[in-house]
Write an enzyme that holds these catalytic residues in place. Structure first.
Site, mmCIF file in Angstrom:
data_model
loop_
_atom_site.group_PDB
_atom_site.id
_atom_site.type_symbol
_atom_site.label_atom_id
_atom_site.label_comp_id
_atom_site.label_asym_id
_atom_site.label_seq_id
_atom_site.Cartn_x
_atom_site.Cartn_y
_atom_site.Cartn_z
ATOM 1 N N CYS A 67 0.816 -1.225 0.000
ATOM 2 C CA CYS A 67 0.000 0.000 0.000
ATOM 3 C C CYS A 67 0.849 1.274 0.000
ATOM 4 O O CYS A 67 0.336 2.356 -0.268
ATOM 5 C CB CYS A 67 -0.947 0.004 1.191
ATOM 6 S SG CYS A 67 -1.936 -1.482 1.294
ATOM 7 N N HIS A 104 -3.526 7.102 2.912
ATOM 8 C CA HIS A 104 -3.917 5.771 2.458
ATOM 9 C C HIS A 104 -5.295 5.466 3.046
ATOM 10 O O HIS A 104 -5.562 5.740 4.215
ATOM 11 C CB HIS A 104 -2.878 4.749 2.947
ATOM 12 C CG HIS A 104 -3.253 3.330 2.640
ATOM 13 N ND1 HIS A 104 -3.798 2.964 1.439
ATOM 14 C CD2 HIS A 104 -3.178 2.195 3.387
ATOM 15 C CE1 HIS A 104 -4.039 1.657 1.456
ATOM 16 N NE2 HIS A 104 -3.665 1.169 2.629
ATOM 17 N N ASN A 135 -10.211 -0.446 0.719
ATOM 18 C CA ASN A 135 -8.754 -0.342 0.647
ATOM 19 C C ASN A 135 -8.297 -0.876 -0.713
ATOM 20 O O ASN A 135 -8.441 -2.060 -0.998
ATOM 21 C CB ASN A 135 -8.149 -1.163 1.793
ATOM 22 C CG ASN A 135 -6.627 -1.103 1.803
ATOM 23 O OD1 ASN A 135 -5.999 -0.699 0.836
ATOM 24 N ND2 ASN A 135 -6.041 -1.536 2.917
HETATM 25 O O1 UT7 Z 1 -3.356 -1.412 3.755
HETATM 26 C C1 UT7 Z 1 -2.998 -2.085 4.922
HETATM 27 C C2 UT7 Z 1 -3.956 -3.209 5.122
HETATM 28 N N1 UT7 Z 1 -4.492 -3.481 6.377
HETATM 29 C C3 UT7 Z 1 -5.099 -2.649 7.250
HETATM 30 O O2 UT7 Z 1 -5.084 -1.473 7.165
HETATM 31 C C4 UT7 Z 1 -5.846 -3.321 8.348
HETATM 32 C C5 UT7 Z 1 -5.737 -2.643 9.683
HETATM 33 N N2 UT7 Z 1 -6.647 -3.259 10.614
HETATM 34 C C6 UT7 Z 1 -7.967 -2.966 10.643
HETATM 35 O O3 UT7 Z 1 -8.447 -2.161 9.876
HETATM 36 C C7 UT7 Z 1 -8.798 -3.625 11.712
HETATM 37 O O4 UT7 Z 1 -7.962 -4.322 12.587
HETATM 38 C C8 UT7 Z 1 -9.862 -4.615 11.136
HETATM 39 C C9 UT7 Z 1 -10.945 -3.810 10.437
HETATM 40 C C10 UT7 Z 1 -9.225 -5.579 10.178
HETATM 41 C C11 UT7 Z 1 -10.521 -5.364 12.281
HETATM 42 O O5 UT7 Z 1 -11.090 -4.464 13.209
HETATM 43 P P1 UT7 Z 1 -10.802 -4.623 14.765
HETATM 44 O O6 UT7 Z 1 -11.569 -3.579 15.443
HETATM 45 O O7 UT7 Z 1 -9.314 -4.640 14.954
HETATM 46 O O8 UT7 Z 1 -11.460 -6.014 15.062
HETATM 47 P P2 UT7 Z 1 -10.794 -7.334 15.664
HETATM 48 O O9 UT7 Z 1 -9.905 -7.967 14.648
HETATM 49 O O10 UT7 Z 1 -10.226 -7.002 16.995
HETATM 50 O O11 UT7 Z 1 -12.050 -8.214 15.849
HETATM 51 C C12 UT7 Z 1 -13.077 -7.903 16.820
HETATM 52 C C13 UT7 Z 1 -14.147 -8.939 16.727
HETATM 53 C C14 UT7 Z 1 -13.624 -10.372 16.760
HETATM 54 O O12 UT7 Z 1 -14.535 -11.156 17.460
HETATM 55 P P3 UT7 Z 1 -14.242 -11.578 18.989
HETATM 56 O O13 UT7 Z 1 -12.956 -12.337 18.926
HETATM 57 O O14 UT7 Z 1 -14.136 -10.289 19.726
HETATM 58 O O15 UT7 Z 1 -15.441 -12.393 19.329
HETATM 59 C C15 UT7 Z 1 -13.614 -10.767 15.313
HETATM 60 O O16 UT7 Z 1 -13.749 -12.160 15.129
HETATM 61 O O17 UT7 Z 1 -14.850 -8.802 15.491
HETATM 62 C C16 UT7 Z 1 -14.858 -10.066 14.808
HETATM 63 N N3 UT7 Z 1 -14.802 -9.812 13.370
HETATM 64 C C17 UT7 Z 1 -15.901 -9.574 12.635
HETATM 65 N N4 UT7 Z 1 -17.212 -9.546 12.957
HETATM 66 C C18 UT7 Z 1 -18.089 -9.273 11.977
HETATM 67 C C19 UT7 Z 1 -13.728 -9.729 12.569
HETATM 68 N N5 UT7 Z 1 -14.100 -9.459 11.313
HETATM 69 C C20 UT7 Z 1 -15.445 -9.366 11.332
HETATM 70 C C21 UT7 Z 1 -16.420 -9.104 10.342
HETATM 71 N N6 UT7 Z 1 -17.707 -9.064 10.708
HETATM 72 N N7 UT7 Z 1 -16.085 -8.866 9.052
#
Ligand code: UT7
Length: 328
Positions: free
Chosen positions: A115, A255, A285
């Site tokens: 990215c 970004h 993204n």
């Molecule tokens: O260009 C560079 C590329 N990458 C990035 O920029 C990614 C950077 N990271 C992020 O944007 C965020 O970390 C995410 C959007 C990927 C995830 O958000 P988060 O607030 O960090 O969520 P998390 O991974 O901590 O997950 C929280 C909960 C989990 O459930 P439990 O374990 O708390 O029960 C996940 O399993 O949300 C769950 N979860 C979802 N629920 C519904 C993860 N993905 C999803 C989903 N829908 N799509």
């Protein structure tokens, strides 16, 4: 930087017609529109048609940028395509594009910095021009992430989209152009965001495909923490190198990975939302394409004026990051 002023003299972008909405994703994985909007700010993203590869998207963006610069393809001396989804391993997508454009004079190569690729590309091209080696360079960020996304994985499938953004670089009048570049890398975080299948470490095989190793994998939480940290430090360094303060920024072009990451950058830079280009809600993204699409769209909408001080900042797989200050 030396005395030769290098700047952006033309921009263009292209996104495919097909829209993948959060409602569509609700039917594919265990997720909800509410979760995606709250956690990422994304409402929809664009998906390339089956017969569209990265060079096809890049071609559309490049044509517009060259026309916007008032040039012809033969005037381009260098083509850099920043991508993690090249048409093929080789030849480079930039060379495929060179042929499509008819840019017969141009040297062409791809650049792999995920990215951050567009900012890496700007820095590279800018240096080629300031040394006098080339006059006009075409820098493109283009990715078809839908081809490497696992649509059974809710952690990643909700984030990514396809598109291309392009910029033509050339000499600009004194007082305008790039004021600073900051590029960084930290390979210790490489496994946080990667696609390992198909390379020389893990060649494609029936097993590698069965294991889903031809898909992008990410530790979102860790990448998020890294992103917030580095957007702040890279922005500050780029401003310091340019001899500017936070208050001097007219437009932030970050970004577009997650609205929460952008909001955090706005808070640290003490900027209001109207001084920031945001399109993550509509395109998700788009990796290397996200900054040049945001820029080209802002230019098209008349949001960028002569003399404006722009700050580009991005981060991505590698891990890598980059920032740049440009006087438009
Ligand atoms: O260009 C560079 C590329 N990458 C990035 O920029 C990614 C950077 N990271 C992020 O944007 C965020 O970390 C995410 C959007 C990927 C995830 O958000 P988060 O607030 O960090 O969520 P998390 O991974 O901590 O997950 C929280 C909960 C989990 O459930 P439990 O374990 O708390 O029960 C996940 O399993 O949300 C769950 N979860 C979802 N629920 C519904 C993860 N993905 C999803 C989903 N829908 N799509």
């Amino acid at each position: 930087m030396n005395d030769t002023q290098v700047g952006i003299i033309g921009t263009g972008f292209y996104v495919p017609d097909k829209v993948l909405s959060n409602q569509d994703l609700e039917k594919m994985v265990e997720t909800s529109d509410e979760w995606i909007v709250t956690r990422t700010g994304i409402k929809e993203r664009r998906i390339a048609a089956a017969d569209q590869a990265t060079s096809d998207l890049a071609f559309e963006a490049a044509k517009k940028a060259i026309a916007n610069a008032g040039l012809a393809a033969e005037d381009i001396d260098l083509i850099i395509v920043a991508t993690v989804t090249p048409d093929k391993f080789f030849p480079a997508t930039a060379v495929i594009l060179q042929e499509k454009l008819g840019a017969r004079k141009a040297a062409a190569f791809d650049l792999s910095a995920a990215c951050s690729g567009f900012i890496y590309g700007l820095a590279t091209a800018s240096n080629f021009i300031s040394t006098g080696m080339y006059r006009h360079a075409l820098v493109i960020g283009a990715d078809v992430l839908s081809r490497i996304t696992d649509y059974t994985d809710r952690n990643t499938s909700i984030l990514f989209g396809d598109g291309a953004g392009a910029a033509v670089l050339g000499r600009v009048p004194k007082g305008r152009g790039f004021r600073s570049f900051v590029l960084g890398a930290d390979g210790s975080g490489g496994e946080l965001l990667q696609l390992e299948g198909g390379g020389s470490r893990c060649p494609s095989s029936v097993e590698s495909v069965q294991q889903g190793r031809h898909y992008l994998r990410m530790n979102g939480k860790e990448v998020f923490k890294f992103a917030v940290r580095v957007m702040d430090s890279a922005s500050e360094e780029a401003l310091r190198k340019a001899g500017l303060e936070k208050t001097d920024i007219d437009l932030l072009v970050p970004h577009q990975a997650n609205i929460r990451i952008i909001q955090s950058a706005l808070e640290r830079l003490e900027l209001s939302k109207d001084k920031c280009v945001i399109n993550v809600d509509r395109y998700g993204n788009v990796s290397a394409a996200s900054i040049p699409i945001a820029l080209a769209e802002a230019v098209e909408q008349g949001k960028v004026h002569e003399g404006d001080r722009l700050l580009f900042v991005g981060f991505g797989g590698g891990l890598t990051w980059g920032a740049s200050v440009l006087v438009w």
